[in-house]
Scaffold this motif. Structure first.
Motif, PDB file in Angstrom:
ATOM      1  N   LYS A  20      -5.228   4.077   3.700  1.00 53.99           N
ATOM      2  CA  LYS A  20      -5.710   4.289   3.102  1.00 53.99           C
ATOM      3  C   LYS A  20      -6.730   3.550   1.783  1.00 53.99           C
ATOM      4  O   LYS A  20      -6.790   2.318   1.571  1.00 53.99           O
ATOM      5  N   CYS A  23      -4.624   2.546  -1.389  1.00 52.38           N
ATOM      6  CA  CYS A  23      -3.347   2.202  -1.613  1.00 52.38           C
ATOM      7  C   CYS A  23      -2.585   1.608   0.077  1.00 52.38           C
ATOM      8  O   CYS A  23      -3.668   2.101   0.925  1.00 52.38           O
ATOM      9  N   CYS A  25      -1.277   3.706   1.874  1.00 48.87           N
ATOM     10  CA  CYS A  25      -0.236   4.641   3.076  1.00 48.87           C
ATOM     11  C   CYS A  25      -0.797   4.138   4.243  1.00 48.87           C
ATOM     12  O   CYS A  25      -2.250   3.904   4.559  1.00 48.87           O
ATOM     13  N   VAL A  37       2.476   9.254   2.425  1.00 50.48           N
ATOM     14  CA  VAL A  37       2.197   9.246   0.377  1.00 50.48           C
ATOM     15  C   VAL A  37       2.908   8.176  -0.786  1.00 50.48           C
ATOM     16  O   VAL A  37       3.880   7.946   0.329  1.00 50.48           O
ATOM     17  N   CYS A  38       1.775   8.047  -1.543  1.00 54.31           N
ATOM     18  CA  CYS A  38       2.657   7.199  -2.643  1.00 54.31           C
ATOM     19  C   CYS A  38       2.653   7.473  -3.846  1.00 54.31           C
ATOM     20  O   CYS A  38       1.392   8.318  -4.129  1.00 54.31           O
ATOM     21  N   CYS A  41      -1.233   7.714  -4.543  1.00 54.90           N
ATOM     22  CA  CYS A  41      -2.424   8.444  -3.667  1.00 54.90           C
ATOM     23  C   CYS A  41      -1.722  10.143  -3.892  1.00 54.90           C
ATOM     24  O   CYS A  41      -2.993  11.121  -3.917  1.00 54.90           O
TER      25      CYS A  41
HETATM   26 ZN    ZN Z   1      -0.656   6.094  -0.482  1.00 55.24          ZN
END
Ligand code: ZN
Lengths: 477, 102
Positions: A20, A23, A25, A37-38, A41
């Motif tokens: 992304k 990040c 991901c 996701v993290c 995001c």
């Molecule tokens: Zn993320």
């Protein structure tokens, strides 16, 4: 009064990166929600964004491809608004100082080549996805949150739905040549909004515009613009005024509908993103971008016209996809008649290919096999007509043409004796027609050609059949 | 020269989705006014030759490679569970929110 339309497009292109924007991901499409996701995001408090270098590279490649200006220094900004698909309450975008300015996209119109100017290209992150339920709730999935986008903003240089679609197709082709976006409009990796207004022909001042959204195919964009031009013209002709607003294309009714949104919804209060320093494009990155820009469709088409002596039309069809252009070039390396190769691709091969951007790679017939098939037509082994049916089998099976011809017993009959025998028996069976021909009714000749071809399953060498028939029919025994 | 800057505190509050009583709005109005007047001192300086600054920190920003460096030991299920762990509403891995249609 006559009216003219003024159209500008804003295109969002989803970039083909592995990770992304801010990040690491994954950007891979997932059916299960919220698995890519993290905290970054998901917009958790206290996290910091770190920009993916590849996005900067892709932005520079696109800018080079459209002859734009790459800014040495650009700045990220926060675009603030509340919506459930936007976890931070702001989208990180670029505002006053975007990474790319200017640029040109050339389109073909009835009156020749037209240059559509670009205003800017900037980097931003995508939002999540919402699914609305019937019970008054919505589901939110953030797998898409933070996926990188380039927003490409044109000047209002297009004057008709045709021109708008031509622009979008060209932009899409360029993105695909660069390999930075998959260009899929139905799935939303390429999205287009349009600003459109009309004005009395000849007036320089722009009319009040509406912004059109929700058009996820070239066809819908064309229809929506056509509808909107008519709607605005009707309002003005009735003495009314156009209200500046956002309108959604509704495919079911074939109309655009006003999205009555609150005025404050557009107060985005942009300000520089304090979590990101200035973005500087290094010379190493520029060099890398330059190396990654391939020969582009305009240049390729020009080369095809000059180098292969093809008509402009052929050159444009062939260069509409990088894969197709490559297929053609591989073919003419082995079969040195470019126009014959081009005709075959356009009238035969493309019948079997639904999508020239994705379909060439998985197409069963290789350029070498097609070249071989055309070579067999050239040297008289098979007729052009038989080549077409052999080709159909090649498309199904991926087999070599010479093998298939033997397997199906389709070699052309070029043996004079054999043809002579067949002609003799056809004449014996159709003596009335022989007499008619000899009495001067020349039209019957076609009938004999047909009979001989029928008797040989279309395999007889056509020019030999013609020659021998004339000879035999003339003879009076 | 100091102009009185008018600021619509009510609108700012609405944009931030915050609700205040009339008394609170009055207090904020005075405070915002003071902040803006303080900042407006910059207007008195001669800044024609100064380039606008987007950040007080020296740049440029560092970029990261386009690769996954995170600990990928997390299964999709664990990631999903972590994501919605503190959500007021969730179902089948989704966040659940009141329906909003623009
Ligand atoms: Zn993320």
């Amino acid at each position: 009064m006559e009216y003219e339309a003024v159209i500008g497009l804003e295109v969002h292109a989803q970039l083909k990166t592995r990770t992304k924007t801010f990040c690491d991901c994954s950007t891979v499409f997932a059916l299960k929600p919220n698995i890519h996701v993290c905290p970054v995001c998901l917009g958790m408090p206290g996290v910091l964004p770190v920009l993916n270098r590849k996005i900067v590279l892709y932005a520079c490649m696109l800018s080079m491809a459209v002859e734009g200006t790459i800014e040495n220094r650009s700045v990220f900004a926060r675009k603030n608004y509340f919506y459930p698909d936007l976890p931070k309450g702001y989208q990180i975008s670029q505002y006053e100082l975007p990474i790319n300015k200017d640029g040109i996209i050339r389109i073909q119109t009835d009156s020749g080549t037209k240059k559509v100017r670009l205003n800017r290209i900037h980097i931003e992150e995508d939002a999540g996805k919402l699914m609305h339920n019937h019970d008054g709730t919505s589901f939110v999935d953030f797998n898409r949150s933070g996926i990188p986008l380039l927003e490409i903003v044109s000047e209002p240089d297009m004057a008709s739905p045709d021109e708008a679609v031509a622009y979008l197709k060209k932009l899409r082709t360029i993105l695909l040549y660069l390999g930075i976006c998959d260009g899929n409009m139905e799935e939303g990796s390429l999205r287009c909004d349009a600003n459109i207004s009309v004005r009395p022909k000849g007036q320089t001042q722009l009319g009040v515009k509406s912004e059109l959204k929700n058009m996820n195919s070239f066809r819908f964009i064309h229809k929506a613009l056509e509808y909107e031009i008519k709607r605005q013209t009707d309002v003005l002709e009735d003495g009314g005024t156009i209200v500046q607003e956002t309108r959604l294309w509704d495919e079911a009714s074939g109309t655009t509908k006003s999205m009555r949104s609150k005025e404050e919804a557009h107060d985005y209060r942009y300000f520089p993103e304090p979590d990101l320093l200035n973005l500087e494009v290094t010379s190493a990155l520029l060099e890398e971008a330059r190396k990654n820009v391939p020969e582009l469709p305009d240049a390729k088409a020009k080369r095809f016209v000059a180098g292969y002596n093809l008509p402009q039309y052929d050159a444009e069809v062939l260069t509409a996809s990088r894969d197709l252009a490559g297929y053609f070039e591989d073919m003419v390396k082995l079969f040195d008649k470019p126009k014959t190769a081009s005709n075959w691709i356009m009238s035969e091969m493309l019948r079997f290919i639904k999508d020239i951007d994705t379909g060439i790679g998985s197409f069963k017939v290789t350029p070498a096999q097609t070249a071989k098939l055309l070579g067999l037509v050239e040297d008289g082994t098979i007729s052009g007509k038989i080549a077409k049916s052999v080709y159909e089998r090649m498309v199904e099976t991926g087999k070599e043409p010479d093998g298939l011809i033997k397997e199906l017993g389709l070699e052309q009959i070029s043996d004079e004796k054999e043809i002579q025998e067949i002609i003799k028996s056809v004449m014996e069976k159709n003596q009335r027609e022989v007499l008619q021909y000899r009495a001067g009714k020349e039209k019957v000749f076609g009938f004999f050609v047909g009979q001989v071809m029928k008797a040989t399953g279309g395999k007889a060498n056509p020019s030999m059949v013609n020659e021998l028939l004339r000879k035999n029919l003339k003879e009076v025994k | 020269m100091k102009e009185k800057i008018n600021i619509d505190v009510k609108k700012v509050a609405e944009l931030a989705r915050l609700e205040f009583s009339d008394d609170e709005l009055k207090v904020f109005s005075t405070q915002f006014q003071a902040i803006l007047e303080y900042i407006s001192q910059i207007d008195e300086l001669e800044l024609d030759d100064v380039e606008p600054m987007a950040s007080p920190l020296p740049g440029p920003q560092r970029l990261r490679p386009d690769s996954q460096e995170k600990n990928t030991a997390d299964t999709p299920e664990a990631t999903q569970k972590m994501a919605v762990a503190n959500a007021p509403g969730s179902m089948e891995g989704y966040f659940v929110v009141p329906k909003v249609i623009e």
